[in-house]
Design an enzyme around this catalytic site. Structure first.
Site, PDB file in Angstrom:
ATOM      1  N   PHE A 135       8.061  62.280  21.279  1.00 37.55           N
ATOM      2  CA  PHE A 135       6.784  61.955  20.938  1.00 37.55           C
ATOM      3  C   PHE A 135       7.278  60.723  19.096  1.00 37.55           C
ATOM      4  CE2 PHE A 135       3.733  63.011  23.671  1.00 37.55           C
ATOM      5  CZ  PHE A 135       2.093  62.556  22.945  1.00 37.55           C
ATOM      6  N   HIS A 194       9.723  42.895 -18.149  1.00 37.12           N
ATOM      7  CA  HIS A 194      10.602  42.945 -18.943  1.00 37.12           C
ATOM      8  C   HIS A 194      11.436  44.027 -19.482  1.00 37.12           C
ATOM      9  CE1 HIS A 194      14.543  40.441 -20.730  1.00 37.12           C
ATOM     10  NE2 HIS A 194      13.866  41.577 -22.378  1.00 37.12           N
TER      11      HIS A 194
END
Length: 459
Positions: free
Chosen positions: A41, A443
């Site tokens: 499965f 930044h």
């Protein structure tokens, strides 16, 4: 039909428990459903593909980072790799439990409308399946039976163990040396895994270029990096035999290679050819995929297909998206949704990491676009300095006439994450001429690579 055969009719039959297993949402609780799974499965992604491989990749990333830290002023080494511990962490402690739990759930009281069959399914008539000793019919059938590794000669008939992605991660011990046959994404991911963990890797590819589908600005530097890490040989195997406790591979060039083990990663084949599809009037493409229309319907009314067995993209996120479309179409037959095949991103978790979406520069030019192009290096932004990165790059291809992004190609740290913003830009048709300045870019962080690439497009 023999007297011993059991026959049962269902409202919906689902073949395969990868993405197909997600179809039975609560909206299907009033339907009698059969789920057929001859293997484990969860399908390829959970058991032998995307998820376990990336768990190995992460371990290899850590080991490789430790060994290459001197450029950052950090001298480190890997004392040992606990192969048994990695196998247990990945499979015994996580993957196997999820697979077993998924099957138990479908067999349990929580889904009383679902019957699970665990034998191979093949068509014996229109919308009629032979499943072991049972005959199963359905008003609607969804084929989501996936794909399997291709084993060409001499590997298919060799008398020595030949490994694929389906068993290489469960080796009883880590090989000291490994031959990897192939130059695609599976081959490159496993070459990175085993080299990163300390195995000597020899890559055998029939052509000079590894990952040959990449944009040329990524392909060339990646191939240089790969040849620095791996022993790359060009040729095709002609014979494979045992060599002590290992293997000996002879190439058509006359070269003879020896290693403890061999992994063949030369492609995958859809499983439709194993299902006698013609007995139900289901047609296939020449490449082995089941033919489906834009909504996922096969050439047999009431039979649908999704995922590797029919899709042009062998990617789990595409199979999931196709599953959602087919699920909707089963519930709303008068409001069909098309298969979502636009702006499909993909990633290769090798080293450096690679991610792409859309057209390469050459493809865009061949389609007649007047393109704006920018190649931005990771090493030109502040976080690239922090990493002392010398190989990462971001290439953007845009349409000069409209500002639309046509393709994005990244190679370097976090490429699979960085590609997402560019995929979003394509999905929402954002103009690259204004994209960079209508939002913030943190930044100093790697998204600045993308920002600078956008700003640098040569309009």
């Amino acid at each position: 039909m023999s007297p011993m055969t059991n026959a049962e009719h269902f409202d919906l039959v689902i073949i395969g428990t990868g993405s197909g297993n997600s179809i039975p949402s609560p909206e299907f609780d009033d339907r009698k459903i059969a789920i057929i799974e001859k293997g484990t499965f969860g399908g390829t992604c959970l058991n032998v593909g995307c998820i376990p491989t990336k768990m190995y990749v992460y371990a290899a990333d850590i080991a490789l980072a430790a060994r290459t830290g001197e450029r950052l002023g950090v001298s480190a080494h890997v004392d040992a790799v606990d192969w048994d511990g990695i196998v247990s962490r990945v499979f015994h402690n996580r993957i196997d439990q999820i697979a077993q739990g998924g099957e138990a759930y479908r067999r349990g009281d929580e889904t009383p409308n679902i019957t699970v069959f665990d034998q191979h399914a093949r068509f014996i008539g229109p919308k009629t399946l032979q499943v072991g000793d049972d005959v199963v019919t359905g008003d609607q059938i969804v084929i989501a039976a996936g794909s399997r590794p291709v084993l060409p000669e001499p590997y298919a008939s060799a008398d020595v163990p030949v490994h694929t992605n389906e068993d290489i991660m469960r080796l009883p011990k880590q090989p000291e040396s490994l031959i990897v046959v192939g130059g695609g994404y599976i081959a490159m991911e496993f070459a990175h895994v085993f080299d990163g963990l300390g195995t000597k890797v020899t890559v055998v590819n029939r052509s000079e270029t590894l990952l040959r589908f990449l944009d040329s600005d990524l392909s060339a530097p990646f191939n240089e990096i790969a040849r620095e890490r791996f022993d790359v040989r060009i040729g095709t195997g002609t014979s494979l035999e045992s060599a002590g406790e290992g293997v000996r591979l002879t190439l058509d060039t006359g070269e003879v290679l020896e290693a403890d083990a061999i992994l063949v990663a030369t492609g995958r084949r859809p499983n439709g050819d194993q299902m006698d599809l013609d007995n139900s009037g289901i047609e296939m493409h020449e490449d082995g995929r089941i033919k489906v229309d834009e909504f996922g319907r096969t050439t047999c009314q009431g039979v649908w297909a999704l995922g590797d067995i029919s899709s042009p993209y062998m990617l789990k996120h595409v199979a999931n998206a196709e599953q959602r479309a087919v699920q909707h179409n089963l519930l709303h037959p008068k409001d069909l949704q098309p298969m979502p095949h636009e702006h499909v991103p993909s990633a290769i978790f090798t080293y450096p990491q690679i991610a792409t979406v859309g057209l390469t520069e050459d493809q865009a030019k061949k389609q007649g676009y007047d393109v704006a192009v920018k190649v931005q290096r990771f090493g030109d932004v502040a976080y690239g300095w922090a990493m002392e990165d010398s190989t990462g790059l971001c290439k953007l291809v845009a349409d000069r006439a409209t500002g639309r992004l046509l393709g994005a190609h990244l190679m370097g740290p976090q490429a699979s994450t960085l590609i997402q913003q560019l995929t979003t830009a394509m999905a929402y048709d954002i103009d690259m001429r204004t994209f960079a300045r209508t939002q913030y870019w943190i930044h100093p962080a790697l998204p600045e690579v993308v920002e600078n690439a956008v700003l640098g497009l040569d309009w």
